[in-house]
Scaffold this active site. Structure first.
Site, PDB file in Angstrom:
ATOM      1  N   GLY A 162      -5.275  13.807  -3.830  1.00 17.06           N
ATOM      2  CA  GLY A 162      -5.723  13.434  -5.171  1.00 17.06           C
ATOM      3  C   GLY A 162      -7.054  14.086  -5.515  1.00 17.06           C
ATOM      4  CD  GLN A 163      -9.318  13.257 -10.791  1.00 15.58           C
ATOM      5  OE1 GLN A 163      -9.838  14.261 -11.284  1.00 15.58           O
ATOM      6  NE2 GLN A 163      -9.109  12.172 -11.494  1.00 15.58           N
ATOM      7  CG  LEU A 164     -12.534  10.148  -4.921  1.00 11.96           C
ATOM      8  CD1 LEU A 164     -13.883  10.795  -5.237  1.00 11.96           C
ATOM      9  CD2 LEU A 164     -12.600   8.636  -5.182  1.00 11.96           C
ATOM     10  CG  ASP A 213       4.413   4.627   0.467  1.00 15.46           C
ATOM     11  OD1 ASP A 213       3.425   4.007  -0.009  1.00 15.46           O
ATOM     12  OD2 ASP A 213       5.554   4.517   0.000  1.00 15.46           O
ATOM     13  CB  ALA A 267      -5.346   4.259  -6.058  1.00 13.50           C
ATOM     14  CB  THR A 279      -4.461   6.778 -10.619  1.00 11.69           C
ATOM     15  OG1 THR A 279      -3.599   7.886 -10.381  1.00 11.69           O
ATOM     16  CG2 THR A 279      -5.312   6.533  -9.386  1.00 11.69           C
ATOM     17  CE1 TYR A 335      -5.591   2.143 -11.493  1.00  7.46           C
ATOM     18  CE2 TYR A 335      -7.239   1.640 -13.144  1.00  7.46           C
ATOM     19  CZ  TYR A 335      -6.866   2.299 -12.002  1.00  7.46           C
ATOM     20  OH  TYR A 335      -7.767   3.111 -11.345  1.00  7.46           O
ATOM     21  CE  LYS A 380      -8.448   0.838  -7.901  1.00  8.76           C
ATOM     22  NZ  LYS A 380      -8.069   1.683  -6.728  1.00  8.76           N
TER      23      LYS A 380
HETATM   24  N1  LIG Z   1      -8.983   8.566 -12.293  1.00  4.57           N
HETATM   25  C1  LIG Z   1      -9.902   7.766 -12.804  1.00  4.57           C
HETATM   26  O1  LIG Z   1     -10.343   7.921 -13.945  1.00  4.57           O
HETATM   27  C2  LIG Z   1     -10.483   6.644 -11.966  1.00  4.57           C
HETATM   28  C3  LIG Z   1     -11.497   5.854 -12.504  1.00  4.57           C
HETATM   29  C4  LIG Z   1     -12.042   4.843 -11.708  1.00  4.57           C
HETATM   30  C5  LIG Z   1     -11.589   4.638 -10.431  1.00  4.57           C
HETATM   31  N2  LIG Z   1     -10.577   5.397  -9.935  1.00  4.57           N
HETATM   32  C6  LIG Z   1     -10.102   5.145  -8.574  1.00  4.57           C
HETATM   33  O2  LIG Z   1     -10.511   6.234  -7.760  1.00  4.57           O
HETATM   34  C7  LIG Z   1      -9.558   6.444  -6.727  1.00  4.57           C
HETATM   35  C8  LIG Z   1      -9.103   7.899  -6.719  1.00  4.57           C
HETATM   36  O3  LIG Z   1      -8.492   8.199  -7.968  1.00  4.57           O
HETATM   37  P1  LIG Z   1      -8.114   9.666  -8.395  1.00  4.57           P
HETATM   38  O4  LIG Z   1      -8.597   9.856  -9.774  1.00  4.57           O
HETATM   39  O5  LIG Z   1      -8.498  10.637  -7.325  1.00  4.57           O
HETATM   40  O6  LIG Z   1      -6.525   9.541  -8.456  1.00  4.57           O
HETATM   41  P2  LIG Z   1      -5.404  10.602  -8.203  1.00  4.57           P
HETATM   42  O7  LIG Z   1      -5.890  11.989  -8.452  1.00  4.57           O
HETATM   43  O8  LIG Z   1      -4.194  10.096  -8.935  1.00  4.57           O
HETATM   44  O9  LIG Z   1      -5.179  10.481  -6.646  1.00  4.57           O
HETATM   45  C9  LIG Z   1      -4.556   9.370  -6.072  1.00  4.57           C
HETATM   46  C10 LIG Z   1      -3.803   9.876  -4.871  1.00  4.57           C
HETATM   47  O10 LIG Z   1      -3.131   8.758  -4.285  1.00  4.57           O
HETATM   48  C11 LIG Z   1      -1.836   9.190  -3.949  1.00  4.57           C
HETATM   49  N3  LIG Z   1      -0.910   8.060  -3.893  1.00  4.57           N
HETATM   50  C12 LIG Z   1      -0.305   7.406  -4.912  1.00  4.57           C
HETATM   51  N4  LIG Z   1       0.481   6.442  -4.427  1.00  4.57           N
HETATM   52  C13 LIG Z   1       0.370   6.513  -3.071  1.00  4.57           C
HETATM   53  C14 LIG Z   1       0.962   5.800  -2.002  1.00  4.57           C
HETATM   54  N5  LIG Z   1       1.823   4.800  -2.215  1.00  4.57           N
HETATM   55  N6  LIG Z   1       0.637   6.136  -0.734  1.00  4.57           N
HETATM   56  C15 LIG Z   1      -0.220   7.154  -0.494  1.00  4.57           C
HETATM   57  N7  LIG Z   1      -0.809   7.872  -1.460  1.00  4.57           N
HETATM   58  C16 LIG Z   1      -0.511   7.546  -2.733  1.00  4.57           C
HETATM   59  C17 LIG Z   1      -1.421  10.182  -5.014  1.00  4.57           C
HETATM   60  O11 LIG Z   1      -0.411  11.023  -4.507  1.00  4.57           O
HETATM   61  P3  LIG Z   1       0.794  11.492  -5.477  1.00  4.57           P
HETATM   62  O12 LIG Z   1       0.130  12.115  -6.668  1.00  4.57           O
HETATM   63  O13 LIG Z   1       1.536  12.448  -4.604  1.00  4.57           O
HETATM   64  O14 LIG Z   1       1.542  10.254  -5.813  1.00  4.57           O
HETATM   65  C18 LIG Z   1      -2.739  10.927  -5.243  1.00  4.57           C
HETATM   66  O15 LIG Z   1      -2.857  12.025  -4.372  1.00  4.57           O
HETATM   67  C19 LIG Z   1      -8.455   5.413  -6.984  1.00  4.57           C
HETATM   68  O16 LIG Z   1      -8.723   4.265  -6.214  1.00  4.57           O
HETATM   69  C20 LIG Z   1      -8.601   5.078  -8.441  1.00  4.57           C
HETATM   70  O17 LIG Z   1      -8.094   3.802  -8.747  1.00  4.57           O
HETATM   71  C21 LIG Z   1     -10.026   6.418 -10.679  1.00  4.57           C
END
Ligand SMILES: NC(=O)c1ccc[n+]([C@@H]2O[C@H](COP(=O)([O-])OP(=O)(O)OC[C@H]3O[C@@H](n4cnc5c(N)ncnc54)[C@H](OP(=O)(O)O)[C@@H]3O)[C@@H](O)[C@H]2O)c1
Length: 277
Positions: free
Chosen positions: A23-25, A47, A66, A68, A127, A131
Site C-alpha cells: 500500500g502507499q503508506l 490476509d 487495512a 481503505t 469505515y 477504524k
Molecule cells: N488513505 C487515507 O487517506 C488514510 C487516511 C487516514 C488513515 N489511513 C490509514 O492508514 C493506513 C494505510 O493506508 P493507505 O492509504 O496506505 O492504504 P492503501 O494504499 O489502500 O494500503 C492498504 C494496503 O492494505 C492491503 N490490504 C487490504 N486488505 C488486506 C487484507 N485483508 N490483508 C492484508 N492486506 C490487506 C491492501 O492490499 P490490496 O490493495 O492488494 O488489497 C493495501 O496494500 C490504513 O490503516 C488506513 O486506514 C489512511
C-alpha cells in the site's frame, strides 16, 4: 526509558514487520525503516483477516494493512471489520510493540478547531467505526497513529486521481466543504520512525501534515504545482452524493509533548510530484 537507551535502540538494526507493504503508506514505511531488517508482507503474503503466518521473532510491527475503501465499507461492513478490527487483533497477537494507523474519520467533524487526542471520537461512517474499533483492539503495547488524507507517488490517492482526470478533462468537480490535512506518506513514515525511535509513550498520537485546506483547494494546488491546465469546479458534498458520510472538518493536531511535527502539506505535495517525475 532514558534518552541514551532510546538512542541505542534506534541505532541498532531491529527486525520489524510491515503489513500492507504494497500500500502507499506500507511502501513509505519500508523506505523510512530501511536501516532496519524489514520483513515486508503484502496482501498476497498475509490476509490480515486471518491469523498470522509463522514469522521470525519481531521487535516491532508496523501495521499498515487495512480496508481503505471508505464508500465500499458501507455495503460490506462485516468484511471491513474483519480486516480493520480482526487485522489489528492478529497484528497484536504477534506480541511485539505495535504501531497501528487510524484516521480523522473517527471524528464527526462538528468542531471548527483542530481535533486533538483527548477529543471524543464519534465516527459517521462504517469505515470510521471499523477504524475506531481497531484502535480498541490494539492493546496496551501500541502506538495508535491517527493521520489524514494520505497521498504518495504510488497507489490510489487523490493526487494521482486528479492528475489522471486532468489528462481527459478540462474541468473536474471537487468538494469544497470538507477541510482537513493532506498528509504525504513519506513525511508520515518519518514521523512514525521519530515516535518509535524516541520510544514515546504508547497510546493515541495525531500525526498529520502542517496547514489545512479543502479538497478543492488541494486539487487547485495539485494542478498549479504540476503545471497542468485543468479547472476546478467547487461543489458541495451533497452535490457529489457519495455513499459514506465524511466529516466536514477533520484537521488533526497533537496536544502531546514530543509529538512529531510534519512539514506543511504543500511541501509534501512538491515532494510527491517530484517522485512522480
Ligand atoms: N488513505 C487515507 O487517506 C488514510 C487516511 C487516514 C488513515 N489511513 C490509514 O492508514 C493506513 C494505510 O493506508 P493507505 O492509504 O496506505 O492504504 P492503501 O494504499 O489502500 O494500503 C492498504 C494496503 O492494505 C492491503 N490490504 C487490504 N486488505 C488486506 C487484507 N485483508 N490483508 C492484508 N492486506 C490487506 C491492501 O492490499 P490490496 O490493495 O492488494 O488489497 C493495501 O496494500 C490504513 O490503516 C488506513 O486506514 C489512511
Amino acid at each position: 526509558m532514558e534518552h541514551h537507551d532510546a538512542d541505542r535502540l534506534a541505532s541498532r538494526r531491529r527486525r520489524l514487520l510491515v503489513t500492507g507493504a504494497g500500500g502507499q503508506l506500507g511502501q513509505a514505511l519500508v523506505g523510512a525503516f530501511s536501516s532496519d531488517e524489514v520483513v515486508a508482507l503484502d496482501h498476497g503474503d498475509w490476509d490480515v483477516a486471518l491469523p498470522p503466518p509463522r514469522l521470525p521473532r519481531l521487535e516491532l510491527v508496523l501495521h499498515a494493512a487495512a480496508w481503505t475503501d471508505v464508500d465500499g465499507a458501507e455495503t460490506d461492513p462485516q468484511h471491513a471489520a474483519a480486516v480493520n478490527v480482526g487485522g489489528v487483533t492478529h497484528a497484536a497477537s504477534l506480541g511485539a510493540p505495535l504501531v497501528v494507523f487510524s484516521t480523522d474519520y473517527v471524528f464527526d467533524g462538528r468542531k471548527r478547531e483542530p481535533y486533538v487526542e483527548s477529543d471524543t471520537p464519534d465516527p459517521l461512517s462504517v469505515y470510521g467505526r471499523s477504524k475506531l474499533h481497531g484502535e480498541a483492539a490494539a492493546g496496551e503495547d501500541a502506538w495508535i497513529v491517527r493521520s489524514s488524507w494520505l497521498f504518495g507517488p504510488t497507489g490510489h490517492n487523490f493526487v494521482r486521481t486528479m492528475l489522471a482526470l486532468a489528462v481527459e478533462r478540462d474541468e473536474v468537480s471537487v468538494v469544497d466543504d470538507q477541510r482537513g490535512c493532506p498528509t504525504y506518506v513519506g513525511h508520515l513514515a518519518h514521523g512514525v520512525r521519530e515516535l518509535v525511535d524516541a520510544d514515546r509513550p504508547r497510546g493515541v498520537w495525531h500525526v498529520a501534515a502542517g496547514g489545512d485546506c479543502t479538497w478543492a483547494e488541494f486539487a487547485e494546488a495539485v494542478f498549479a504545482e504540476a503545471g497542468v491546465d485543468c479547472a476546478v469546479r467547487r461543489v458541495t458534498t451533497a452535490e457529489l452524493g457519495r455513499p459514506a458520510p465524511r466529516p466536514a472538518y477533520s484537521v488533526l493536531r497533537s496536544e502531546r509533548p514530543g509529538a512529531p511535527e510534519l512539514p506543511h502539506w504543500r511541501v509534501g505535495l512538491k515532494e510527491c510530484l517530484a517522485r512522480l517525475g
